[in-house]
Design a protein around this motif. Structure first.
Motif, PDB file in Angstrom:
ATOM      1  N   ILE B 208       0.766  -1.225  -0.102  1.00 19.21           N
ATOM      2  CA  ILE B 208      -0.050  -0.042   0.099  1.00 19.21           C
ATOM      3  C   ILE B 208       1.015   1.189  -0.054  1.00 19.21           C
ATOM      4  O   ILE B 208       0.615   2.129  -0.786  1.00 19.21           O
ATOM      5  CB  ILE B 208      -1.047  -0.034   1.445  1.00 19.21           C
ATOM      6  N   SER B 211       2.524   1.796  -3.280  1.00 18.87           N
ATOM      7  CA  SER B 211       1.589   1.961  -4.471  1.00 18.87           C
ATOM      8  C   SER B 211       1.290   3.554  -4.596  1.00 18.87           C
ATOM      9  O   SER B 211       0.568   3.976  -5.555  1.00 18.87           O
ATOM     10  CB  SER B 211       0.346   1.246  -4.616  1.00 18.87           C
ATOM     11  N   LYS B 212       1.411   4.507  -3.312  1.00 22.26           N
ATOM     12  CA  LYS B 212       1.077   5.490  -3.423  1.00 22.26           C
ATOM     13  C   LYS B 212       2.279   6.535  -4.096  1.00 22.26           C
ATOM     14  O   LYS B 212       2.085   7.771  -4.208  1.00 22.26           O
ATOM     15  CB  LYS B 212       0.981   6.031  -1.961  1.00 22.26           C
ATOM     16  N   LEU B 230       1.932  -3.967 -10.596  1.00 16.58           N
ATOM     17  CA  LEU B 230       2.066  -4.632  -9.199  1.00 16.58           C
ATOM     18  C   LEU B 230       3.316  -5.601  -9.337  1.00 16.58           C
ATOM     19  O   LEU B 230       4.270  -5.577  -8.486  1.00 16.58           O
ATOM     20  CB  LEU B 230       0.640  -5.600  -8.965  1.00 16.58           C
TER      21      LEU B 230
END
Lengths: 276, 318
Positions: B208, B211-212, B230
């Motif tokens: 998480i 992915s920012k 991913l």
């Protein structure tokens, strides 16, 4: 296919606070149990009663009785108290020495810091239960030695954390200004910087409790620590293991209580760290 | 390529120095224990002359550093000393037990990786969904279960109620390797489960966080699908903290296996370690501790190397 969703993390933000509430409530209830156990247990935790041998859980004996006819509920109450006591002593030793080593190393840096941190890192990588076993093998298996052993085993993690915080803080303006008005290093370390790292310290103290409970339970399961007939949660599990088939509750209830204790601290620390 | 070699050599050097430092600490720790070994071995027959004779025989009257040098050299040669209580070489006592503890930790480690990596990625993909919330809550609980309690529950459910295995029916690897592994599966699960929960949690939050970052947006804008982003970009970076954590998990599993061995009645390293502690059989305790310490240091070295492969910036030439 959906994109990696980032916004939804907020949902977790709300959930994490409920973590704190649940964790704190579990610990509150268990603390009350400990306080009550100081004055009152439903039955004598060491009192044996032949007619109640391996009794099933009932309204009078909530958790049943063990192979000696001792009331499991009363023994669990005393067991939580012993676990609390050892954990508090453990975390206290770890925090005090970790604080001193970490703050001095972080604040002053230099050669001493370099050497101490190399040793610290080697110890940090070593599993704390094993480190405690080393100390116990040197000192003997008494309860006070378990506190000392686990306390020593917990110093490296606290020292590492405190050192990191002091390195961050010492570059800040308020520290430089305190130096300018002539504050001593001792004063800066303990009066100026210490209050600023309390939130971080608090979270790691809670995590420390979480680990201390687990380690204590593990050691007392191995027969190290609180000595019989005094009740300890880990030992209750190992004592009732041979009767597991006929008498599972003697193992299940103390085990569930350990689980609750650990869970309480885990949820609380989770909640606290997300508050920052 | 050259910087890789320098990095490797540097880490190797650090590993050797740490090994020497730790072995010195272990030696020192057992030197400062109160009580004279010669006196305690002789017991009631301890006269000053006999104590002096035994001290000379055991080599205790030589200078500290000489004894350390001797001790560490004999360790390198595979001579771990003689047990005080059994009067047999320590190496022969523990040589047979190492495969048991190591096999158990390895199986647990493989289970952990096989379950936690796919599960962690899957949970990160479904952040905020019902499944994610359920797994998140279950994770919190599983993380808090002590390994030995899980072991007892497994013994009760799978051993006593379902009869999938016979509790206490350990089979030596000399007798039947298949049944040996078959028996070790259950204790390994007990060791692995809490670690799986921790790894899933860490991997999920690591993905998480990654992915920012900006490079993810760039990767999307270049027309990559979520799967490509991913697996090709995010996961590689997200794995870095996880690898460090898995290194610690493995060393903790050895500690965990020492406790869980007792639950499942397995005669591994844990059993001798505990007996040697209660008998004050210091050569045995010392040997096992040093062995585990060495293993921890080697695992850390391997983690450093994997780390470098995943993220060449770490420790590269500056």
């Amino acid at each position: 296919m959906k994109k990696l969703n980032i916004k939804n993390i907020k949902i977790n933000g709300r959930k994490i606070n409920s973590n704190m509430v649940i964790g704190a409530s579990i610990l509150l209830v268990l603390t009350i149990v400990v306080l009550v156990s100081l004055f009152y247990t439903p039955f004598d935790p060491e009192g044996m009663n032949v007619s109640l041998k391996n009794a099933k859980p009932s309204m009078t004996h909530f958790f049943g009785c063990d192979q000696f006819g001792r009331d499991t509920f009363s023994r669990v109450m005393v067991g939580i108290r012993n676990t609390f006591l050892i954990s508090v002593a453990t975390v206290f030793i770890g925090v005090v020495f970790g604080m001193i080593i970490g703050s001095v190393c972080g604040y002053f840096g230099g050669m001493v810091d370099e050497i101490l941190m190399r040793i610290n890192d080697a110890l940090y990588a070593f599993p704390s239960v094993l480190l405690a076993l080393v100390v116990i093998s040197l000192l003997g298996t008494k309860t006070t030695n378990v506190m000392i052993a686990l306390g020593i085993a917990f110093i490296p993690s606290f020292a590492r954390m405190v050192r990191g915080e002091y390195i961050k803080q010492k570059e800040m303006d308020y520290v430089k200004k305190a130096r300018l008005i002539g504050a001593s290093h001792f004063r800066i370390i303990f009066v100026h910087i210490l209050p600023n790292i309390t939130p971080v310290l608090l979270t790691s103290v809670i995590i420390g409790f979480n680990n201390a409970v687990l380690a204590e339970a593990g050691l007392s399961y191995l027969g190290i620590g609180v000595q019989p007939p005094d009740a300890s949660l880990g030992r209750m599990l190992s004592e009732s293991q041979s009767l597991l088939f006929t008498n599972p509750w003697c193992a299940i209830f103390p085990g569930l209580v350990i689980l609750l204790l650990v869970l309480g601290f885990a949820l609380l620390s989770e909640g606290l760290s997300s508050e920052e | 390529m050259k910087s890789n070699l320098i990095y490797f050599a540097k880490k190797l050097l650090v590993m050797i120095v740490t090994l020497i430092a730790v072995s010195f600490l272990v030696f020192l720790a057992f030197e400062i224990i109160p009580g004279d070994v010669a006196v305690s071995q002789l017991g009631t027959e301890a006269t000053p002359e006999r104590v002096a004779a035994l001290r000379h025989e055991l080599g205790l009257d030589r200078p500290f550093l000489v004894r350390y040098g001797d001790w560490i050299l004999s360790y390198i040669k595979g001579d771990f000393g003689t047990s005080y209580s059994y009067h047999i070489p320590v190496s022969s006592m523990i040589a047979q037990k190492i495969p048991i503890t190591l096999a158990m930790s390895l199986i647990a480690f493989v289970i952990t990786i096989a379950i936690s990596l796919p599960l962690g990625v899957e949970m990160a993909k479904r952040v905020g969904s019902k499944v994610d919330k359920c797994v998140y809550t279950a994770n919190q609980v599983v993380m808090s279960v002590p390994e030995f309690f899980l072991g007892i529950i497994i013994t009760y459910v799978f051993g006593l109620v379902l009869h999938w295995f016979k509790p206490g029916g350990y089979v030596s690897y000399n007798v039947s390797f298949g049944r040996f592994i078959g028996y070790l599966i259950f204790p390994s699960i007990a060791i692995a489960f809490p670690k799986i929960a921790m790894t899933v949690k860490l991997l999920r939050s690591s993905i998480i966080t990654e992915s920012k970052k900006d490079y993810v947006r760039t990767a999307y804008s270049r027309g990559n699908s979520t799967t490509q982003v991913l697996y090709k970009h995010v996961l590689r970076n997200a794995m870095i903290p996880v690898v460090t954590f898995l290194g610690m998990v493995f060393t903790n599993m050895i500690a965990g296996s020492i406790v869980v061995e007792q639950v499942f009645n397995i005669p591994g390293l844990g059993r001798i370690l505990l007996t040697s502690i209660s008998n004050r059989d210091y050569p045995v305790t010392q040997a096992i501790i040093l062995l585990i310490a060495a293993l921890v240091i080697v695992v850390n070295f391997i983690v450093d190397i994997i780390y470098h492969i995943l993220d060449p910036r770490v420790g590269g030439d500056k």
